[in-house]
Design a protein around this motif. Structure first.
Motif, PDB file in Angstrom:
ATOM      1  N   THR A  86       0.842  -1.234   0.063  1.00 46.80           N
ATOM      2  CA  THR A  86      -0.019  -0.033   0.038  1.00 46.80           C
ATOM      3  C   THR A  86       0.937   1.175   0.153  1.00 46.80           C
ATOM      4  N   GLU A  87       2.241   1.135   0.159  1.00 45.42           N
ATOM      5  CA  GLU A  87       2.870   2.356   0.259  1.00 45.42           C
ATOM      6  C   GLU A  87       3.060   2.920  -1.285  1.00 45.42           C
ATOM      7  N   PRO A  88       2.968   4.446  -1.260  1.00 45.55           N
ATOM      8  CA  PRO A  88       2.966   5.128  -2.701  1.00 45.55           C
ATOM      9  C   PRO A  88       4.198   4.405  -3.339  1.00 45.55           C
ATOM     10  N   GLY A  89       4.062   4.580  -4.795  1.00 44.62           N
ATOM     11  CA  GLY A  89       4.871   4.089  -5.561  1.00 44.62           C
ATOM     12  C   GLY A  89       4.485   3.064  -6.695  1.00 44.62           C
ATOM     13  N   ALA A  90       5.548   2.680  -7.283  1.00 44.94           N
ATOM     14  CA  ALA A  90       5.286   1.377  -8.370  1.00 44.94           C
ATOM     15  C   ALA A  90       4.339   0.401  -7.644  1.00 44.94           C
ATOM     16  N   ASP A  91       4.719  -0.205  -6.557  1.00 41.55           N
ATOM     17  CA  ASP A  91       4.146  -1.436  -5.852  1.00 41.55           C
ATOM     18  C   ASP A  91       2.550  -1.114  -5.935  1.00 41.55           C
ATOM     19  N   LEU A 104      -3.217  -1.820  -7.191  1.00 47.44           N
ATOM     20  CA  LEU A 104      -4.476  -1.232  -7.744  1.00 47.44           C
ATOM     21  C   LEU A 104      -4.768  -2.262  -8.890  1.00 47.44           C
ATOM     22  N   ALA A 105      -4.025  -2.322  -9.715  1.00 47.07           N
ATOM     23  CA  ALA A 105      -4.083  -3.126 -11.012  1.00 47.07           C
ATOM     24  C   ALA A 105      -4.755  -4.457 -10.657  1.00 47.07           C
ATOM     25  N   VAL A 106      -4.025  -5.290  -9.694  1.00 45.48           N
ATOM     26  CA  VAL A 106      -4.317  -6.519  -9.154  1.00 45.48           C
ATOM     27  C   VAL A 106      -5.769  -6.551  -8.831  1.00 45.48           C
ATOM     28  N   VAL A 107      -6.239  -5.502  -7.869  1.00 44.34           N
ATOM     29  CA  VAL A 107      -7.603  -5.575  -7.315  1.00 44.34           C
ATOM     30  C   VAL A 107      -8.389  -5.441  -8.564  1.00 44.34           C
ATOM     31  N   GLU A 113      -7.861  -0.888   3.223  1.00 45.58           N
ATOM     32  CA  GLU A 113      -9.419  -0.377   3.098  1.00 45.58           C
ATOM     33  C   GLU A 113      -9.076   0.654   2.070  1.00 45.58           C
ATOM     34  N   GLU A 114      -8.160   1.599   2.291  1.00 46.42           N
ATOM     35  CA  GLU A 114      -8.266   2.720   1.545  1.00 46.42           C
ATOM     36  C   GLU A 114      -7.746   2.442   0.027  1.00 46.42           C
ATOM     37  N   LEU A 115      -6.841   1.388  -0.024  1.00 49.30           N
ATOM     38  CA  LEU A 115      -6.235   1.081  -1.430  1.00 49.30           C
ATOM     39  C   LEU A 115      -7.525   0.357  -2.216  1.00 49.30           C
ATOM     40  N   THR A 133      -2.859 -12.514  -3.319  1.00 49.27           N
ATOM     41  CA  THR A 133      -1.695 -12.327  -3.809  1.00 49.27           C
ATOM     42  C   THR A 133      -1.537 -11.192  -4.487  1.00 49.27           C
ATOM     43  N   ALA A 134      -0.184 -10.599  -4.738  1.00 48.24           N
ATOM     44  CA  ALA A 134      -0.021  -9.500  -5.184  1.00 48.24           C
ATOM     45  C   ALA A 134       0.418  -9.420  -6.769  1.00 48.24           C
ATOM     46  N   ARG A 135       0.270 -10.636  -7.167  1.00 51.58           N
ATOM     47  CA  ARG A 135       0.521 -10.837  -8.748  1.00 51.58           C
ATOM     48  C   ARG A 135      -0.681 -11.197  -9.596  1.00 51.58           C
ATOM     49  N   ILE A 136      -0.632 -10.467 -10.777  1.00 46.61           N
ATOM     50  CA  ILE A 136      -1.812 -10.650 -11.615  1.00 46.61           C
ATOM     51  C   ILE A 136      -1.774 -12.340 -12.331  1.00 46.61           C
ATOM     52  N   ASP A 137      -0.581 -12.690 -12.515  1.00 43.44           N
ATOM     53  CA  ASP A 137      -0.479 -13.940 -13.240  1.00 43.44           C
ATOM     54  C   ASP A 137      -1.021 -15.075 -11.975  1.00 43.44           C
ATOM     55  N   HIS A 138      -0.560 -14.905 -10.677  1.00 43.70           N
ATOM     56  CA  HIS A 138      -0.996 -15.800  -9.767  1.00 43.70           C
ATOM     57  C   HIS A 138      -2.606 -15.552  -9.429  1.00 43.70           C
TER      58      HIS A 138
END
Length: 277
Positions: free
Chosen positions: A26-31, A36-39, A62-64, A247-252
């Motif tokens: 949830t930290e600002p940046g690329a991650d 956001l894209a995964v959700v 929750e904010e994410l 997961t934090a990965r779209i492929d997973h």
């Protein structure tokens, strides 16, 4: 093929294979952008049950989810949990089910999720230092006030579930459970008997499923991955089971959600049933 849908509390329809948001950075940046894209991808693929909690980043998770999904699509359930707070020594996390804490965390969740009512709220853990009647009574008051729609529990025993059901209408239970970890089998049985949704967290034994020869063999025979076999086993285990793999990965994510299309034969299920962690 197991049913793909379940009505939580008899009236809140969701697809059984959901998404657990705990692992999302949830930290600002690329991650965060990737989170956001995964959700968003999860919802694109038909997920209608997303699980979060105050504990996950002190509300940052929750904010994410609100940033990713608000305004929420019709039929999407974002469920959160309260009852763990930074009220320990030096601000450490601890179980805290005092009424004022629960009320504050619900109000924070309403603001962070940008909703007027949390359709499903779960008590993250039973606080042993606060009477259960006080904890659940507070949640029932919030329900009566219209801030909460339905109530659930997390990490409870059969006895605690029975005690809670004397105070509130419990519509869900979220306990640790997977193919190789069946400690809470009695709780699942109690939920099935009562028609209560059972949301297994850690639905796939991390890093171990593929190491088990039998799971790998079944996966090869089904043309699936060991993770998909573990999730398919859960979906066939009981109609009240609603796995929430995270997961934090779209492929997973895509691999996980494809598990609902894996068909285990009765022979496969019997082989898997015999496994123990």
């Amino acid at each position: 093929m197991a049913s793909t849908a379940f009505d939580i509390g008899g009236d809140l329809g969701v697809r059984r294979l959901g998404f657990g948001a705990m692992r999302l950075p949830t930290e600002p940046g690329a991650d965060r952008e990737h989170s956001l894209a995964v959700v968003r991808r999860a919802v694109e693929l038909g997920v209608t049950l997303v699980d979060t909690a105050h504990l996950y980043g002190g509300g940052a998770n929750e904010e994410l989810l609100a940033e990713a999904l608000y305004p929420y699509p019709e039929g999407l359930l974002v469920t959160t949990k309260v009852g763990v707070a930074r009220t320990g020594p030096d601000g450490a996390w601890r179980l805290d089910g005092r009424p004022a804490i629960l009320r504050d965390q619900v109000d924070q969740a309403l603001r962070r999720l940008r909703v007027e009512r949390i359709e499903l709220l779960q008590l993250h853990r039973v606080d042993p230092e606060t009477p259960m009647a006080d904890q659940l009574g507070t949640l029932a008051e919030l329900q009566a006030e219209g801030k909460v729609g339905r109530l659930g529990l997390s990490e409870v025993t059969v006895g605690e579930l029975e005690q809670a059901r004397e105070i509130i209408d419990v519509v869900s239970v979220q306990n640790r459970y997977n193919l190789l970890d069946r400690e809470h089998e009695p709780v699942l049985a109690a939920c099935e008997a009562a028609g209560i949704a059972f949301l297994p967290w850690r639905p796939v034994a991390a890093g171990t499923a593929g190491e088990r020869t039998e799971i790998a063999a079944v996966a090869a025979e089904c043309g699936a991955t060991p993770t998909q076999v573990a999730l398919a086993w859960l979906l066939g285990r009981s109609p009240v089971v609603l796995p929430i793999p995270g997961t934090a990965r779209i492929d997973h994510l895509e691999e996980n959600l494809a598990a609902q299309d894996v068909e285990l034969t009765q022979v496969h299920r019997e082989r898997l049933d015999r496994l123990t962690g």
